[in-house]
Write a protein that holds these residues in place. Sequence first.
Motif: not given
Length: 391
Positions: A257-263
């Motif tokens: 969906d284009g949402n950024l996720h940080k590890l």
Amino acid sequence: MRFIHKLAVALCCTSLLASCSKNVKIQGSISGAADQTIQLQVVGAESILVVDSTKVASDGSFELVAPESTEPTFYRAVLPSGKSIVFVADSAETVSVTADAQAADWIESVKFDNSKESALTMQVVALAVPLQDKLQSYVKNSDPTKAKELESEIENYKKAIKKFVFDNPNSWASYYALYQTLLGMQVFDIYDIQDHVLFSAVATSLNIAYPDEPRVKTLCDNVLQARALNKKQQQIQEMINNAEVANTPDIELPDKDGNLHKLSNFRGKVVILQFWASTENASRNNNRQLASLYAKYKSKGLEIYSVSLDTSKLLWEEALNLDKVTWTSVCDFKGVASPAPALYNVRPVQAADGSIVVEIPQLFILDKDGSLIGKNLFGKRLDDRMAEIFR
């Protein structure tokens, strides 16, 4: 949450249908369809609304009516067999068409007398039909061995649409082409750098012809929004490329969906970091094991962060659906050129046939502090390690 632009549907209220003095009409003749019921539908991005139906006369003639539209709107006249005529009408308009339901090539038989835009839209439909058939076969058979072949077909389709769009940038058919869905999924993504060029071209051209049209204004706004996000992601990627952290470096990439996720956002939980691709059988098998582990240990603090090395958003999303991936899955669509796996020394190598490949799947187990406590455990070894961690 990323905003996906929708095909607007402008309709009069159903209760006003009978009283509208101006209507959109499609009329003509379909040979070989006598006595069949034909429906008129308004086509939206996420919904299809039936607004009229009639029986095709014995001589093949028919007429369907929809309320007047205040803006260019896409319609579909559909026979029981599923054969359809897609057309676009602006305000009160009558579209005349002929077709042959018995023709070997149904789409080729569809001819419009007075609607160039509708004829162009049917060209877009014709380009999509072969790919849609192959996608349906792929989903039905769930055969990952066909994934690379299908990926090539998708790229060929996108090239054909790209040529169409640049040949007809100020056409509503190009707008339809970019937002057309196959099996409910969009092929083109306004946030993809290569696809973005097409959205930008259509937005610029339609804005010249229809500067006050609401959908054109929204499209232009979305192009600017996507451009700004792409710039931000490029800056983030530069930070990742320049990272000098020796142990479990951070990754930040977008989901479907284009949402950024940080590890690093999962600090405090045990994390399985997975590098995989939808086109690899071993990766798909690994997904099934991870699904089982995730269901078993999620409540105890397990998270999974999957980095895909796919280049096709369509195949990636289909794999997520088929494999029932409910954990965090991200992708930059750079394939083996993605810099994220290199941070974990997962690097491309040259295969015997000369191609560049990455050995996947690869797994890294990170503890609650982000320290590496396991690598490339599969099957029973991974099951045993999870049981040990969460005992």
